[in-house]
Design a protein around this motif. Structure first.
Motif, PDB file in Angstrom:
ATOM      1  N   GLU A  56       0.831  -1.207   0.000  1.00  0.00           N
ATOM      2  CA  GLU A  56       0.000   0.000   0.000  1.00  0.00           C
ATOM      3  C   GLU A  56       0.867   1.260   0.000  1.00  0.00           C
ATOM      4  O   GLU A  56       0.570   2.228  -0.689  1.00  0.00           O
ATOM      5  CB  GLU A  56      -0.934   0.015   1.212  1.00  0.00           C
ATOM      6  N   PHE A  57       1.920   1.238   0.791  1.00  0.00           N
ATOM      7  CA  PHE A  57       2.823   2.387   0.883  1.00  0.00           C
ATOM      8  C   PHE A  57       3.499   2.653  -0.461  1.00  0.00           C
ATOM      9  O   PHE A  57       3.557   3.787  -0.920  1.00  0.00           O
ATOM     10  CB  PHE A  57       3.861   2.148   1.979  1.00  0.00           C
TER      11      PHE A  57
ATOM     12  N   VAL B 269       4.394  12.247  -2.690  1.00  0.00           N
ATOM     13  CA  VAL B 269       4.922  12.313  -1.320  1.00  0.00           C
ATOM     14  C   VAL B 269       6.407  12.610  -1.413  1.00  0.00           C
ATOM     15  O   VAL B 269       7.166  11.840  -1.992  1.00  0.00           O
ATOM     16  CB  VAL B 269       4.683  10.989  -0.559  1.00  0.00           C
ATOM     17  N   GLY B 270       6.811  13.721  -0.854  1.00  0.00           N
ATOM     18  CA  GLY B 270       8.211  14.115  -0.903  1.00  0.00           C
ATOM     19  C   GLY B 270       9.070  13.325   0.076  1.00  0.00           C
ATOM     20  O   GLY B 270       8.586  12.473   0.822  1.00  0.00           O
TER      21      GLY B 270
ATOM     22  N   ARG C  75       5.428  10.159   7.594  1.00  0.00           N
ATOM     23  CA  ARG C  75       4.045  10.374   7.994  1.00  0.00           C
ATOM     24  C   ARG C  75       3.109   9.471   7.188  1.00  0.00           C
ATOM     25  O   ARG C  75       2.194   8.865   7.720  1.00  0.00           O
ATOM     26  CB  ARG C  75       3.658  11.838   7.818  1.00  0.00           C
ATOM     27  N   ARG C  76       3.364   9.370   5.910  1.00  0.00           N
ATOM     28  CA  ARG C  76       2.529   8.516   5.040  1.00  0.00           C
ATOM     29  C   ARG C  76       2.649   7.055   5.448  1.00  0.00           C
ATOM     30  O   ARG C  76       1.663   6.322   5.469  1.00  0.00           O
ATOM     31  CB  ARG C  76       2.911   8.716   3.573  1.00  0.00           C
ATOM     32  N   LEU C  77       3.860   6.616   5.778  1.00  0.00           N
ATOM     33  CA  LEU C  77       4.049   5.235   6.233  1.00  0.00           C
ATOM     34  C   LEU C  77       3.290   4.984   7.531  1.00  0.00           C
ATOM     35  O   LEU C  77       2.602   3.971   7.677  1.00  0.00           O
ATOM     36  CB  LEU C  77       5.537   4.929   6.427  1.00  0.00           C
ATOM     37  N   ALA C  78       3.376   5.909   8.477  1.00  0.00           N
ATOM     38  CA  ALA C  78       2.653   5.768   9.746  1.00  0.00           C
ATOM     39  C   ALA C  78       1.144   5.734   9.518  1.00  0.00           C
ATOM     40  O   ALA C  78       0.430   4.941  10.154  1.00  0.00           O
ATOM     41  CB  ALA C  78       3.027   6.896  10.702  1.00  0.00           C
ATOM     42  N   GLU C  79       0.645   6.578   8.627  1.00  0.00           N
ATOM     43  CA  GLU C  79      -0.790   6.581   8.311  1.00  0.00           C
ATOM     44  C   GLU C  79      -1.217   5.245   7.711  1.00  0.00           C
ATOM     45  O   GLU C  79      -2.267   4.703   8.060  1.00  0.00           O
ATOM     46  CB  GLU C  79      -1.125   7.709   7.334  1.00  0.00           C
TER      47      GLU C  79
END
Length: 178
Positions: free
Chosen positions: A74-75, A82-83, A89-93
């Protein structure tokens, strides 16, 4: 009231008594995956494992590995835009959103533990866990239907289809034994 208005209402207002379950499984799709995965492990491993501890270990390790692989996939698929600074943050979400895959697997596992505590054999306890998983799948499917704005009958149909996956796994287990 249209589907979007229903989705904009607070969780408790949309789902009543099921709000607590929805908080446990914020992502009903992940909950369906997690329950099917847990039932799959129970179907295959119960006959191979001689102890309850080994069965629980096999299920937990399998679910965690599957969750990590799912989060990774998914990541990777969501990296567009995503910079370099935004990826943690995106990985944690993603990890948080997909965690329901793990928590949903605890439902059948709890049934296994309760059946075992009541004196059931590992095989019988795993079957109790699988049937509990069928019930959970019906619930997750129904919640997913409600979340999508479907009506009562359509949501119930989603639940029954979800439950059918669990029944199919029980049939698979029966076929594996013979």
């Amino acid at each position: 009231m249209d589907a979007q208005d229903r989705l904009d209402r607070p969780v408790a207002a949309r789902h009543g008594w099921r709000a607590g379950l929805l908080l446990l499984a914020r992502n009903p799709a992940g909950s369906i995956y997690g329950t099917v995965l847990a039932d799959s492990v129970l179907a295959v491993e119960a006959e191979r494992q001689t102890t309850l501890r080994d069965l629980i270990y096999a299920e937990l390790v399998t679910v965690i590995i599957y969750w990590l692989a799912h989060v990774y996939a998914e990541f990777l698929g969501s990296q567009q835009g995503v910079g370099r600074r935004g990826w943690p943050r995106r990985l944690a979400e993603t990890m948080s959103h997909e965690w329901s895959l793990v928590t949903a697997s605890f439902v059948p596992l709890l049934a296994v533990l309760l059946a075992s505590a009541a004196g059931a054999s590992v095989q019988t306890a795993s079957l109790a866990g699988m049937w509990t998983g069928v019930g959970a799948l019906v619930l997750w499917g129904e919640i997913a239907g409600r979340q999508s704005g479907s009506g009562t009958w359509a949501s119930l149909a989603y639940g029954l289809v979800s439950g059918a996956f669990g029944v199919a796994l029980i049939l698979l287990r029966v076929l594996l034994l013979h």
